[in-house]
Design an enzyme around this catalytic site. Structure first.
Site, PDB file in Angstrom:
ATOM      1  N   CYS A 165       4.620  21.950   5.454  1.00 25.47           N
ATOM      2  CA  CYS A 165       4.488  20.499   5.357  1.00 25.47           C
ATOM      3  C   CYS A 165       5.488  19.912   4.365  1.00 25.47           C
ATOM      4  CB  CYS A 165       3.063  20.105   4.962  1.00 25.47           C
ATOM      5  SG  CYS A 165       2.500  20.801   3.402  1.00 25.47           S
ATOM      6  N   CYS A 211       0.833  -1.199   0.000  1.00 23.80           N
ATOM      7  CA  CYS A 211       0.000   0.000   0.000  1.00 23.80           C
ATOM      8  C   CYS A 211       0.873   1.257   0.000  1.00 23.80           C
ATOM      9  CB  CYS A 211      -0.904  -0.021   1.237  1.00 23.80           C
ATOM     10  SG  CYS A 211      -1.868   1.472   1.476  1.00 23.80           S
ATOM     11  N   GLU A 226      -7.439  33.809   3.099  1.00 23.17           N
ATOM     12  CA  GLU A 226      -7.644  32.453   2.567  1.00 23.17           C
ATOM     13  C   GLU A 226      -8.328  32.539   1.201  1.00 23.17           C
ATOM     14  OE1 GLU A 226      -7.910  28.765   1.552  1.00 23.17           O
ATOM     15  OE2 GLU A 226      -6.887  29.218   3.448  1.00 23.17           O
TER      16      GLU A 226
END
Length: 485
Positions: free
Chosen positions: A441, A82, A369
């Site tokens: 990230c 996976c 945003e």
């Protein structure tokens, strides 16, 4: 037998010395780099070369000659197939070390920062069962049964799953049964190659603290009436609500684009409600199916605590939260600032309110945003938490940030993986906030952007705090703290 040629199919003996940011092990053969998945530093193995370039090659493990002391038995039986996890075979303490090293290397090699102050990686509160949202692509088996899972690494071969150890375990009772219901309904599964069929993805989101779950089916289409695309969906959705006590809503998201983008712009609620409630850092949040919220709730709370501790707010700062999403960070920060006695304006946006009027206010948080749905959720989340000192604006950060007529003391950046647009960094060097917090990230784009900011001599990097939001994978989150010189 090991030959001396550098060619595809060749067996080479190597020792793994490092791990890449994609999760592969790194070794050397004849002074050339070889990348091998499902390995860990210290492994000695025979690898069969699968793709060969002049200076490097990719291989797969043929035989493990001597296992590393960092190697453990994977928890999941399909961990080596996976593509959801890369590091279940890696001991957790070493995962944390590898992620810290990943950040250091990016800052040194890409960012040009010598001896960057990178703290040890903050461990996840839970190493399994931490994901509060999963989105599975769907396919159909040769027997006509619906499959849902993750693609095998480097392919589009779907590994069918009925449960997953890294997702919230409260999803497990739903996954197998919902696939069976979809099979029984004979809804057409989307074929990504031919761009035909209806059902593309199955998504589940849970409020980790409340236990509320919302189910979303992503469909290929733009029909207003869900029954035209999925006959019987209204009855089936209601039955799912009755069968699963934690399920509070069933939604359809429309995405007719032939791209890898999972969610489209339009979402409709078929049964129940279109959001789950969540408790986060002492606040209440409402989360819709496709707005961004960190997947590891408890560890994100730990990161918020670190940010608040590092900033040591004095109750009077003006903070800009760029890429604010549904308000995860800015609402948490707003609690520590002085509230103002105003009537909350639901229609607040940059076209209708003059920001210059805010020059007289002593403290506030401004959220920027691009996603309209997230902005609406952020406004509502501020309202239900009675936070009157936080205001949100819809649009691209690179367009909105230069328009602000207030000078921020602190700018918090939390961009997508591609990092900040160069114009955002240029604007920061013009407005010069006293402090910048950069949540990232992807260490590579973080390093690139920090290089641009710090090479001017206007900012220095105080420290970087890696945080493990994604145990069992190679992904790492960071918080970088910059101070104006």
């Amino acid at each position: 037998m090991v030959t001396s040629f550098w060619q595809q199919g060749q067996l080479v003996e190597i020792t793994i010395t490092d791990l890449t940011d994609s999760g592969d092990g790194v070794g050397r053969y004849d002074e050339k780099v070889v990348f091998v998945p499902n390995t860990v530093s210290g492994d000695r193995l025979l690898a069969r070369l699968t793709r060969v370039k002049p200076k490097y090659a990719y291989g797969k493990m043929h035989q493990l000659l001597e296992g590393s002391e960092q190697r453990i038995k994977p928890y999941c039986i399909v961990a080596d197939k996976c593509g959801g996890c890369q590091w279940q075979h890696v001991g957790y303490e070493y995962q944390l070390q590898a992620k810290q090293n990943q950040v250091i290397q990016a800052l040194e090699r890409i960012g040009g920062l010598k001896l960057p102050a990178v703290d040890p990686t903050l461990a996840s509160v839970s190493t399994f069962g931490y994901r509060n949202k999963v989105t599975y692509p769907l396919s159909i088996s040769n027997e006509g049964e619906v499959k849902a899972g993750y693609y095998q690494k480097g392919s589009h071969k779907l590994i069918n799953l009925n449960q997953c150890p890294i997702q919230d375990q409260r999803f497990n009772p739903l996954l197998k049964e919902i696939k069976q219901d979809i099979t029984r309904r004979k809804w057409k599964i989307y074929d990504e190659h031919k761009h035909i069929g209806i059902l593309r993805h199955l998504s589940l989101r849970i409020g980790e603290k409340t236990g509320e779950i919302i189910l979303t089916l992503v469909v290929n289409g733009s029909e207003e009436n869900p029954e035209k695309l999925l006959p019987g969906i209204t009855v089936q959705a209601q039955k799912w609500l009755e069968d699963y006590s934690r399920l509070v809503g069933v939604c359809l998201n429309y995405n007719s684009k032939a791209t890898n983008t999972i969610f489209g712009q339009q979402t409709v609620c078929v049964a129940g409600r279109f959001y789950v409630r969540e408790k986060f850092s002492g606040l209440e949040f409402q989360l819709t199916p496709n707005t961004f919220f960190q997947v590891n709730t408890k560890t994100t709370e730990k990161l918020v605590e670190i940010v608040i501790q590092e900033l040591a707010l004095s109750n009077s700062e003006i903070i800009v939260d760029a890429y604010c999403g549904v308000g995860t960070f800015c609402l948490s920060l707003a609690k520590y600032l002085q509230q103002v006695d105003i009537n909350y304006n639901e229609s607040l946006n940059i076209e209708t309110e003059d920001l210059s009027e805010r020059k007289l206010r002593k403290s506030m948080v401004i959220g920027l945003e691009v996603q309209g749905v997230a902005i609406q959720q952020a406004k509502f989340n501020a309202k239900i938490n009675h936070l009157t000192n936080v205001h949100f604006y819809e649009g691209k950060v690179e367009s909105l940030l230069p328009q602000l007529e207030v000078k921020p003391d602190i700018v918090l950046l939390d961009p997508p993986r591609k990092g900040c647009d160069r114009s955002v960094l240029e604007t920061l060097l013009e407005i010069l906030p006293e402090r910048i917090v950069y949540i990232s990230c992807k260490p590579a784009t973080l390093a690139r952007d920090l290089k641009f900011l710090c090479s001017t001599g206007k900012y220095c990097l105080n420290k970087v705090q890696p945080v493990d939001f994604f145990p069992q994978t190679a992904h790492v989150e960071c918080a970088a703290f910059l101070i104006k010189l």
